[in-house]
Design a protein around this motif. Structure first.
Motif, PDB file in Angstrom:
ATOM      1  N   LEU A 188       0.838  -1.208   0.000  1.00  0.00           N
ATOM      2  CA  LEU A 188       0.000   0.000   0.000  1.00  0.00           C
ATOM      3  C   LEU A 188       0.870   1.254   0.000  1.00  0.00           C
ATOM      4  O   LEU A 188       0.699   2.150  -0.825  1.00  0.00           O
ATOM      5  CB  LEU A 188      -0.895  -0.027   1.234  1.00  0.00           C
ATOM      6  N   GLY A 210       0.733   3.187  -3.439  1.00  0.00           N
ATOM      7  CA  GLY A 210      -0.374   4.118  -3.295  1.00  0.00           C
ATOM      8  C   GLY A 210      -1.676   3.392  -3.100  1.00  0.00           C
ATOM      9  O   GLY A 210      -1.817   2.208  -3.405  1.00  0.00           O
ATOM     10  N   VAL A 211      -2.632   4.161  -2.611  1.00  0.00           N
ATOM     11  CA  VAL A 211      -3.911   3.593  -2.235  1.00  0.00           C
ATOM     12  C   VAL A 211      -4.657   3.074  -3.471  1.00  0.00           C
ATOM     13  O   VAL A 211      -5.672   2.406  -3.369  1.00  0.00           O
ATOM     14  CB  VAL A 211      -4.741   4.658  -1.477  1.00  0.00           C
ATOM     15  N   GLY A 212      -4.084   3.334  -4.654  1.00  0.00           N
ATOM     16  CA  GLY A 212      -4.691   2.830  -5.880  1.00  0.00           C
ATOM     17  C   GLY A 212      -4.683   1.314  -5.989  1.00  0.00           C
ATOM     18  O   GLY A 212      -5.431   0.747  -6.788  1.00  0.00           O
ATOM     19  N   VAL A 213      -3.863   0.646  -5.182  1.00  0.00           N
ATOM     20  CA  VAL A 213      -3.875  -0.822  -5.250  1.00  0.00           C
ATOM     21  C   VAL A 213      -5.181  -1.353  -4.672  1.00  0.00           C
ATOM     22  O   VAL A 213      -5.486  -2.529  -4.819  1.00  0.00           O
ATOM     23  CB  VAL A 213      -2.684  -1.442  -4.477  1.00  0.00           C
ATOM     24  N   TRP A 214      -5.945  -0.480  -4.042  1.00  0.00           N
ATOM     25  CA  TRP A 214      -7.257  -0.901  -3.559  1.00  0.00           C
ATOM     26  C   TRP A 214      -8.290  -0.721  -4.672  1.00  0.00           C
ATOM     27  O   TRP A 214      -7.975  -0.222  -5.748  1.00  0.00           O
ATOM     28  CB  TRP A 214      -7.666  -0.071  -2.341  1.00  0.00           C
ATOM     29  N   HIS A 245      -5.446   4.407   5.086  1.00  0.00           N
ATOM     30  CA  HIS A 245      -6.229   4.713   3.886  1.00  0.00           C
ATOM     31  C   HIS A 245      -5.885   6.078   3.301  1.00  0.00           C
ATOM     32  O   HIS A 245      -6.374   6.436   2.237  1.00  0.00           O
ATOM     33  CB  HIS A 245      -7.722   4.605   4.200  1.00  0.00           C
ATOM     34  N   GLY A 264      -4.155   9.111   1.318  1.00  0.00           N
ATOM     35  CA  GLY A 264      -3.416   9.165   0.061  1.00  0.00           C
ATOM     36  C   GLY A 264      -1.939   9.369   0.321  1.00  0.00           C
ATOM     37  O   GLY A 264      -1.089   8.827  -0.360  1.00  0.00           O
ATOM     38  N   ASP A 309      -4.641  -4.749 -11.526  1.00  0.00           N
ATOM     39  CA  ASP A 309      -3.394  -4.266 -10.955  1.00  0.00           C
ATOM     40  C   ASP A 309      -2.226  -5.182 -11.262  1.00  0.00           C
ATOM     41  O   ASP A 309      -1.107  -4.873 -10.945  1.00  0.00           O
ATOM     42  CB  ASP A 309      -3.538  -4.153  -9.431  1.00  0.00           C
ATOM     43  N   ARG A 315     -11.709   5.790 -12.426  1.00  0.00           N
ATOM     44  CA  ARG A 315     -10.665   6.665 -11.899  1.00  0.00           C
ATOM     45  C   ARG A 315     -10.210   7.707 -12.912  1.00  0.00           C
ATOM     46  O   ARG A 315      -9.092   8.205 -12.837  1.00  0.00           O
ATOM     47  CB  ARG A 315      -9.469   5.826 -11.459  1.00  0.00           C
ATOM     48  N   ILE A 360      -3.738  15.572   2.414  1.00  0.00           N
ATOM     49  CA  ILE A 360      -3.164  14.290   2.834  1.00  0.00           C
ATOM     50  C   ILE A 360      -3.962  13.117   2.273  1.00  0.00           C
ATOM     51  O   ILE A 360      -3.648  11.967   2.518  1.00  0.00           O
ATOM     52  CB  ILE A 360      -3.078  14.183   4.372  1.00  0.00           C
ATOM     53  N   GLY A 361      -5.019  13.415   1.554  1.00  0.00           N
ATOM     54  CA  GLY A 361      -5.724  12.346   0.843  1.00  0.00           C
ATOM     55  C   GLY A 361      -6.710  11.551   1.676  1.00  0.00           C
ATOM     56  O   GLY A 361      -6.794  10.334   1.539  1.00  0.00           O
ATOM     57  N   ARG A 366      -9.834  11.966   1.297  1.00  0.00           N
ATOM     58  CA  ARG A 366     -10.910  11.813   0.321  1.00  0.00           C
ATOM     59  C   ARG A 366     -12.289  12.107   0.908  1.00  0.00           C
ATOM     60  O   ARG A 366     -13.306  11.782   0.314  1.00  0.00           O
ATOM     61  CB  ARG A 366     -10.884  10.408  -0.287  1.00  0.00           C
ATOM     62  N   PHE A 373      -8.980  11.965  -7.790  1.00  0.00           N
ATOM     63  CA  PHE A 373      -7.924  11.613  -6.850  1.00  0.00           C
ATOM     64  C   PHE A 373      -6.766  10.942  -7.561  1.00  0.00           C
ATOM     65  O   PHE A 373      -6.971  10.147  -8.476  1.00  0.00           O
ATOM     66  CB  PHE A 373      -8.493  10.681  -5.782  1.00  0.00           C
ATOM     67  N   TRP A 418      -4.752   8.290  -7.505  1.00  0.00           N
ATOM     68  CA  TRP A 418      -4.655   6.980  -6.839  1.00  0.00           C
ATOM     69  C   TRP A 418      -3.235   6.452  -6.893  1.00  0.00           C
ATOM     70  O   TRP A 418      -2.791   5.739  -6.014  1.00  0.00           O
ATOM     71  CB  TRP A 418      -5.607   5.995  -7.492  1.00  0.00           C
ATOM     72  N   PHE A 419      -2.537   6.786  -7.976  1.00  0.00           N
ATOM     73  CA  PHE A 419      -1.139   6.389  -8.103  1.00  0.00           C
ATOM     74  C   PHE A 419      -0.342   7.640  -8.435  1.00  0.00           C
ATOM     75  O   PHE A 419      -0.916   8.713  -8.622  1.00  0.00           O
ATOM     76  CB  PHE A 419      -0.958   5.366  -9.232  1.00  0.00           C
ATOM     77  N   ARG A 445       1.205  11.868  -6.128  1.00  0.00           N
ATOM     78  CA  ARG A 445       0.376  10.747  -5.689  1.00  0.00           C
ATOM     79  C   ARG A 445      -0.349  11.089  -4.389  1.00  0.00           C
ATOM     80  O   ARG A 445       0.206  11.745  -3.516  1.00  0.00           O
ATOM     81  CB  ARG A 445       1.274   9.537  -5.471  1.00  0.00           C
ATOM     82  N   GLY A 446      -1.608  10.663  -4.312  1.00  0.00           N
ATOM     83  CA  GLY A 446      -2.321  10.740  -3.042  1.00  0.00           C
ATOM     84  C   GLY A 446      -2.971  12.073  -2.737  1.00  0.00           C
ATOM     85  O   GLY A 446      -3.379  12.299  -1.605  1.00  0.00           O
TER      86      GLY A 446
END
Lengths: 186, 454, 987
Positions: B55, B59-63, B128, B130, C54, C790, C850-851, C853, C866, C868-869, C892-893
């Motif tokens: 993670l 990044g949280v994108g793996v979720w 969780h 970012g 992924d 996304r 800080i994300g 969301r 967002f 995400w990566f 990122r984030g």
């Protein structure tokens, strides 16, 4: 309650009982006999025992109250102060949004009260204190299990090694023993 | 295990009570099974570390999250774990205030469970993020930007609430266990045990003066802790209710969440109680009567939660808001209806068996019912979160959410985070309140009753 | 641009890369396995389908390479780009280039042979943004999506960087030598066997060069092939007027437009011009100054149909019958007698009735994909309606007419098959992919002894040629071209070529054996002869303007040779009709390697990164298929296989296939081999006889499923009022009352920014979306991530359906950030990362985010996106060069969203301050507003009651999206005006 110092010949005399009620009676008669500096050791709290051995301390609730008020005050004024010091338009909400601030205020109230109270309790009890003369007494290990002890301290005005021992014997304890004085003054 | 209550003279009874409880850590009866369980939980802990590593690296994108479903299992688990974390303090504090002595056999490990559960819960919001490495921006600290947290945000409230709750629970639990640590110290024969307990028992010697202050302190803390529990989970519910999202923005949420929390908490406590009593033969302390009382609590809170479900539906219908009603019907029939009905069934159907005394006193039935309630509450948290996000106002932004492998693995790992410290507690600390049990016995005798353990 | 997809991309693989070499502790090693070994990944995907996206699929890997992950500036450094001549005003010596101060150059990019006028913005020599040229008579400052995206076409690292001979890299000198002796041979034979095949040519210079070439070598021949062109109209005018003419539809003059399967407002070179004219008329209608009715009969929904006052769903074949009915009603014979069904009759009556009410202000147009006879009949009908000279004008062809007219390619192919072609130079077109299948272009070209291909990419045609010669992109070239209205634009470079490429003008010189001239000389030569004495002055002036004023071709008043038109009898409708359309975002495939356009949702289908077999709900019901199910569309032997996408409002027996996908590009040439994995190729069903329609097709379900990525899965409005409708311009859309609030009523001081979007003007053309991507450095995330929901577009265009799926009402609604005065997102943020600015902007502070969301969870409009990566970290240098330096590149984030182009606001404020003047309305134009062809978007100070946006918000049609949430948005909408159409109920 001040404890005997190195100047006193003995820390105290300790009577061992195997029943809470008997300890209560013993403490009561010791009190009637005019002893003022006593202590009792029990495996669990016993209602009213402390008063018999001379406990007169009600500071703790006030410590809680002070901690609570302090926490709440810090909580609210921290939020209001920071919002005023760096005012930002957040979703058109008022800068000092009292209803929104109440939650953190309450949390810090609880935090303040509880931590003040608990650390206050330890402080008043002079804890932590890893060593204490009574630990030297025979059977004292059972004080946390099933034995009940009454100690008449060596710095009581009416304390006299012989007479006091005799007095304790009369309370029909399981045993009576001396507690050597503390090695070095606290 | 003989019933200790039948044995005069009292002195021996006290000794046996203390012995029974302090014996468990000192000469541990279940070494083999404990090691099996412990290494299993360590394995889970490993899974947690790997999942968190992945993670943080990518990044949280793996979720599986997306827009609109910004939050997924992470946040629903946060609510779930915090929920079960509420039972400990509730049982301990509330029942103490109500002077219900039967709590004495349960409060210790219930509180320990609370501590680990709240820890798990606290980890999730950080994971969780970012940019998790900046989590401390939630806290107050002097910085060159001279900018501080935003106190109108439910997240900031949660941050303070969880922090307070963790601290208070820890302190409350610690002063509660202090006298029994002393007892263990006195029972210990091996040097290293004596040193260990000697240090953490702070030299407690059971002086009447100490007891007096301790009593006051413990009682007041309990009184304060009860509203704390309520406030904490109410605030968690505001994380949703404060947002203008159909299905979330409802005044029902705070009580609804608190009741659910108590319900799931009691379920978990019942499970632990059944397991511990079986594993360590503590039948004398966790008697059938305890199970019966736990079951009754479970039933009560369960029915309250059920009432919450009804009110939620009523609330939506009564509001007349097209969007709220749509969301409500979608919960019942839409894409995540499976989670809604799983919640309803797991929570309330087996629960009804608890109307029968026979079932209440049957440990393994109680265990299964509690298990089902726990699972049910997990589904409820998931449902409440996802059903509102994946279909909100604009149909154009509707989408779906499928948790990814890494979310599930993190969940599995989090169970390791839960189990590991709890097993250590069971292994090394007195898991029941010996002195309070003895006190109860003593008082009942003074009142001349036929003594029971609680 | 889309490199970043790699991140999410092969997460598995990257775990491996990043962790290999770390401490050998077991779990890292197992992680390595997890990432590295193929079968472990397969196992995981089998176990947990959710990680499949992924776990590094081939697509992703390849996607890395689209826009050239592989290639770095090395390619730019190591090439003999030409030294800079004194372009204007690009002559500025480097020390005068002030970093941070952009320079603007007026130029054009070409599309389908037409010039699309632009102002190019360059920062320290890097083109970073293209905007419309406000002075240009045709576009008037607007652009379309293709023009906006041309920018990264320039930076496309998959462009060929040096000449190839027999597929191997070589040098220009080798080519020069070879071609010199070839030229000598041709001199001998007067160019016997030399053929030149170009795309559509409007460039005066190129026409001059071709002319010279043919004069010098009479036996040579020129052919032209443009896949989507209006040749049928030209043939029709030849038939009716005796001369090939261009039609110019004057939508701004038309009170009634009857479009028979003609996507006037749809994608194509004319979109901007038409859109602009129509919106001027529409705005006059809003002000009560003019009537503006649009009646559309079409087999499949188009942008025009979406905007129609009245829309008739009619099969392709019946368009002729409908037109015949019009003709008949106007006393014209067409030789077609067929009954109209009820709906069609009603439609025809309404249309005619309206046309009669507006003599001289009516216009009937038939889609250019219909036969020349229909076009001819349409001319006669328009003549009867008095349209000629009013709503319909004629000029000589803007696109030069090749010798064989519309049959130019067929002529070439037959000559090639008869072995009469010795040398073939293909200039910037790709017939091997785009030509109808039955011409067998790929086969017959093999019979040509010497084949040369000049183009930007090594495409299908290049692969068949001996020589592949890389061309300049318009933004780095000197050339010229005419806009759709005929205005000549001089195209000057924004930057000189990165790569070792040549101008098409220079290449044409080379063919003739001349090697000295530069592209600039050649263009100047054309105009020196045209202008004579005052060349220098006019040249300067033209470069400053970007076009030659009043250079439109002279209006023609042609005379009718009134011999009656007989339409071809419509084929008996058996089986299904397949319609072919250029793809709305990558056209005939020429933009296939443009990541912005690939990720741009198709206006109607809202799908990205591929095409689909578009069918009607009824047909889907009959076949029992849903979106993504694979079908096989076949007609005698030939077949196309692709996933189904259901289009409400399409005619039940119609199948629509789009061009441009399923490329046959070999291997890794372009887009890292991704392009042939995206979508299907419709060519196998396209016949030269009828390249746009195919009757008697069959459809069969294969049982397979293909993933389609879409940005909008639900489009039925479900009775909500997201798009409000009124029946007259002055009707109230929402009652105006300030909603109650607990919060203090804040006083805003001027300027305080707001936006108004007129959904009655928005034609959903996507220009604003691409403009927004270009202006704000918005990352492209790739097919898989879009499928996961996304996508990053700050501005999206929602498409809604209302009513019966067979024939619904359709709406477009652009949705940027609403900049709510009482924003839930701001309240939700725990770290003050999104707050309100004093001038009413909802700000997103990236470096504070800080994300959590929460903002997006609380946003009722879901306009926040967002990271995400890490989408931007290892972009290729090309991509970085294309970025707008005024806008932060997000990490990122962090959350991001529409900022109302705050950088433009501040820039305007600063320059106003420097000039010591106050900011006036119109100084700030957001990227979306600037690009919009129909002026649907208005932006400005909402406190100043005189500002354009305030005046729009004062309109009775003004309404707030999701007013009930009481967020007090600054972005509001103007309701769509739908005249109630008799006999058509709206649910």
């Amino acid at each position: 309650m001040r404890e005997p110092t190195a100047k006193n010949p003995l820390f105290g005399l300790m009577a061992e009982f195997d029943d809470g009620e008997r300890l209560m009676e013993a403490a009561r008669s010791a009190r009637d006999a005019g002893f003022r500096r006593m202590d009792a050791y029990t495996p669990f709290p016993i209602e009213g025992l402390a008063e018999l051995v001379g406990f007169r301390d009600n500071r703790l609730p006030w410590i809680f109250l002070a901690g609570g008020i302090g926490g709440a005050a810090i909580g609210f004024f921290m939020q209001a102060g920071i919002s005023l010091a760096y005012p930002l338009d957040v979703g058109g909400r008022p800068t000092v949004a009292v209803p929104a601030f109440m939650l953190i205020t309450f949390e810090l109230l609880v935090l303040g009260a509880v931590s003040a109270g608990i650390f206050g309790m330890l402080l008043l009890n002079h804890l932590p204190r890893l060593h204490h003369p009574v630990f030297g007494a025979p059977n004292f290990a059972l004080a946390s299990s099933n034995k009940f002890f009454l100690v008449i301290l060596g710095n009581d005005q009416k304390f006299d090694p012989k007479k006091t021992r005799a007095f304790l014997e009369r309370l029909k304890p399981v045993a009576v023993g001396e507690i050597a004085r503390a090695e070095e003054p606290e | 295990m003989t019933d200790l209550t039948a044995h005069p003279p009292r002195g021996r009874r006290y000794a046996e009570i203390t012995g029974e409880i302090t014996r468990v850590p000192l000469d541990f009866p279940q070494r083999r099974n404990w090691w099996i369980l412990f290494s299993f939980s360590l394995l889970l802990l490993l899974v947690f570390i790997v999942s968190a590593g992945v993670l943080f690296t990518f990044g949280v994108g793996v979720w599986g999250n997306n827009i609109p479903v910004n939050w997924g299992i992470a946040i629903s688990n946060y609510v779930f774990f915090l929920g079960i974390g509420h039972a400990g303090t509730l049982i301990s504090a509330m029942l103490l205030v109500l002077n219900e002595n039967w709590r004495n056999s349960l409060n210790r490990f219930a509180e320990a469970m609370t501590l680990v559960a709240v820890t798990c819960a606290g980890l999730y919001p950080i994971l969780h993020l970012g940019r998790p490495w900046l989590f401390y921006w939630m806290a107050l600290y002097p910085n060159t930007m001279t900018i501080q947290p935003q106190f109108r945000s439910p997240l900031t409230w949660d941050f303070f609430a969880v922090l307070t709750y963790l601290t208070v629970s820890l302190l409350f639990w610690y002063i509660g266990i202090l006298p029994d640590l002393a007892a263990s110290r006195d029972r210990a024969r091996k040097r290293r045990w004596q040193v260990f307990y000697g240090l953490i028992s702070l030299g407690w010697r059971g002086s009447a003066f100490h007891w007096a202050r301790w009593r006051t302190c413990y009682a007041i803390t309990a009184v304060i802790a009860v509203p704390l529990v309520v406030s904490v989970h109410s605030e968690i519910s505001l994380l949703f209710a404060a947002g203008p999202i159909p299905g979330w923005t409802s005044t029902v949420f705070p009580p609804y969440f608190v009741l659910g929390a108590a319900f799931s908490g009691f379920a978990v406590v019942s499970m632990i109680a059944v397991v511990l009593r079986h594993a360590f033969g503590l039948y004398a302390f966790v008697t059938d009567r305890h199970l019966d009382l736990l079951a009754k609590m479970l039933l009560t809170t369960g029915l309250m939660t059920a009432y919450g479900y009804c009110i939620e539906v009523f609330d939506a219908l009564y509001s007349g808001e097209k969007q709220d009603i749509a969301t409500m019907f979608d919960r019942l029939t839409g894409g995540v209806a499976w989670s809604y009905w799983s919640a309803v069934i797991c929570n309330f159907v087996p629960l009804q068996l608890l109307w029968l005394a026979r079932v209440r006193r049957n440990p393994w039935l109680l265990f299964l019912i509690s298990l089902s309630a726990t699972i049910g509450m997990w589904f409820e948290r998931y449902m409440l979160l996802v059903s509102s996000l994946y279909r909100d106002y604009l149909v154009s932004s509707w989408d779906s959410y499928f948790p990814s492998f890494w979310e599930w693995s993190l969940f599995a790992g989090m169970l390791g985070v839960f189990l590991t410290p709890f097993l250590l507690f069971v292994r090394f600390l007195p898991m029941m309140s010996a002195f309070e049990i003895k006190e109860a016995v003593f008082e009942q005798e003074q009142e001349g009753e036929e003594p029971r353990h609680a | 641009m889309s490199l970043r997809d790699g991140h999410n991309g092969a997460v598995g693989a990257r775990i491996g890369e990043s962790l290999r070499g770390k401490s050998g502790r077991t779990f890292w090693r197992s992680l390595d396995e997890l990432a590295g070994t193929e079968d472990f990944r397969r196992f995981l995907e089998a176990e947990f389908p959710s990680i499949a996206p992924d776990a590094g699929s081939v697509n992703r890997r390849a996607l890395l390479k689209i826009m050239g992950a592989s290639l770095a500036m090395a390619g730019l450094a190591g090439c003999g780009g030409e030294t800079d001549e004194e372009a204007l005003p690009y002559v500025v010596a480097p020390e005068n280039v002030i970093p941070g101060n952009p320079k603007w150059y007026a130029t054009s990019v070409t599309f389908g042979g037409y010039a699309q006028p632009v102002l190019g913005k360059t920062h320290t020599g890097r083109p970073v943004k293209l905007e419309g040229n406000p002075d240009h008579p045709a576009a008037k400052g607007a652009t379309d999506a293709f023009t906006q995206a041309a920018l990264i076409g320039l930076y496309d690292p998959d462009r060929t960087k040096a000449p190839l001979h027999l597929g191997r890299a070589t040098t220009w000198s080798t080519f020069d030598a070879a071609i010199r002796e070839q030229a000598e041979k041709l001199d001998g034979t007067k160019g016997q066997g030399l053929r030149l095949l170009t795309g559509a040519v409007s460039s005066p210079t190129l026409q001059r060069q071709i002319g010279d070439l043919l004069r010098r070598w009479p036996n040579a021949r020129w052919h032209a092939f443009e896949p989507a062109q209006e040749t049928t109209r030209r043939d029709a005018s030849r038939q009716v007027f005796g001369e090939p003419l261009d039609w110019h539809l004057r939508l701004d003059k038309a009170a009634v437009i009857v479009a028979l399967d003609d996507d006037l407002l749809g994608p194509g070179p004319r979109q901007v011009h038409h859109g602009r004219m129509w919106s001027e008329r529409r705005q006059a209608f809003h002000n009560g100054k003019a009537a503006c009715t649009l009646l559309v009969a079409e087999p499949t929904p188009s942008l025009t149909g979406t905007m129609a006052t009245e829309r008739l769903v009619v099969p392709h074949a019946r368009i002729a019958i409908l037109l015949a009915a019009f003709a008949q009603a106007l006393g014209l014979q067409s030789g077609v007698q067929a009954p109209l069904d009820e709906a069609a009759k009603a439609f025809a009556e309404h249309a005619l009735e309206r046309c009669r009410r507006n003599p001289g202000a009516a216009l009937i147009s038939v889609g250019a994909q219909h036969a020349a006879e229909l076009q001819a009949l349409a001319l006669l009908v328009n003549e009867r309606l008095g349209a000629l000279g009013n709503t319909l004008g004629f000029t000589d062809p803007v696109i030069a007419e090749p010798p064989d007219g519309s049959a130019s390619l067929e002529a070439l192919v037959s000559d090639m098959s008869r072995g009469q072609v010795g040398t073939l130079l293909i200039l910037d077109c790709n017939p091997a992919y785009t030509a109808p299948v039955d011409l067998d272009f790929a086969d017959v070209i093999e019979r040509v002894p010497l084949r040369l291909h000049a183009g930007l990419h090594h495409d299908e045609t290049a692969a068949l040629c001996h020589w592949h010669l890389p061309l300049q992109h318009d933004l780095e070239a000197w050339t010229d071209a005419r806009a759709v209205d005929g205005t000549v634009g001089i195209i000057q470079p924004l930057v000189r070529p990165f790569y070792d490429v040549r101008s098409k003008h220079v290449l044409l010189e080379n063919i003739a054996g001349r090697f000295d001239a530069t592209d600039r000389d050649l263009v100047q030569a054309t105009w020196r002869t045209a202008w004579g004495q005052d060349f220098d002055a006019r040249w300067r002036d033209t470069l400053y303007r970007g076009f030659i004023p009043d250079s439109v071709l002279p209006e023609k008043a042609p005379t009718f040779n009134t011999n009656p038109i007989t339409l071809p009898q419509p084929p008996k409708a058996d089986g299904l009709t397949v319609l072919f359309r250029p793809d709305p975002t990558i056209w005939d495939g020429r933009f296939a390697n443009n990541a912005w356009l690939q990720e741009l949702p198709k206006p109607i289908g809202k799908i990205v990164w591929g095409n689909a077999v578009f069918i009607a709900p009824a047909l889907a019901g009959k076949l029992e298929v849903e979106n993504g199910n694979e079908v096989r569309v076949s007609q005698d032997g030939a077949a196309v296989t692709g996933p189904v996408w259901i289009v409400p409002g399409q005619e039940p027996d119609t199948i629509v296939l789009t061009l441009g996908y399923g490329r046959r590009i070999s291997g890794e040439d372009i887009g890292g081999g991704l392009l042939h994995e995206l979508g299907y190729d419709a060519t196998p069903l396209r016949r030269a006889a009828g390249p746009w329609a195919l009757a008697g097709a069959e459809i069969a379900v294969t049982g397979n499923h293909q993933d389609i990525a879409s940005t909008q899965y639900h489009s039925a409005m479900d009775g909500y009022d997201f798009v409000r409708t009124v029946s007259a311009p002055d009707e109230q859309a929402a009652e105006k009352k300030k909603q109650p609030s607990f919060y203090p009523n804040r006083k805003w001081d001027s300027p305080s920014w707001g936006m108004s979007v007129d959904v009655d003007l928005c034609i959903g053309c996507n220009a604003c979306v691409v403009a927004c991507m270009a202006e704000n450095n918005i990352p492209v995330v790739g097919k898989e991530l879009v499928a996961m929901g996304r996508e990053m577009h700050w501005l999206r265009i929602d498409r809604y359906h209302e009513g019966d799926p067979a024939d619904p009402a359709m709406y477009f609604q652009p949705v940027p950030c609403m900049h709510c005065e009482q924003a839930p997102c701001e309240m939700g943020c725990p770290v003050n990362a999104t707050t309100h600015s004093p001038d009413g902007l909802n700000q997103q502070i990236y470096n504070r985010c800080i994300g959590t969301r929460t903002c997006s969870s609380f946003c009722p409009y879901k306009v926040r996106h967002f990271n995400w990566f890490d989408y931007t970290a290892d972009d290729p240098p090309e991509t970085q060069a294309a970025r707008n330096p005024d806008v932060t590149v997000r990490q990122r984030g962090v959350m991001e969203k529409c900022t109302y182009c705050v950088q433009r606001i501040r820039e305007a404020q600063i320059s106003a301050q420097k000039d010591g003047r106050i900011l006036v309305d119109g100084d700030v134009r957001t990227a979306c507003q600037q690009a919009c062809p129909t002026q649907a978007i208005s932006f400005g100070d909402v406190i100043d009651p005189e500002s354009a946006v305030s005046r729009r918000k004062a309109s009775p049609r003004d309404y707030t999206l999701l007013e009930e949430v009481n967020t007090r948005p600054r972005t509001t909408y103007l309701a769509r005006i739908t005249e109630s159409v008799p006999g058509k109920a709206k649910s």
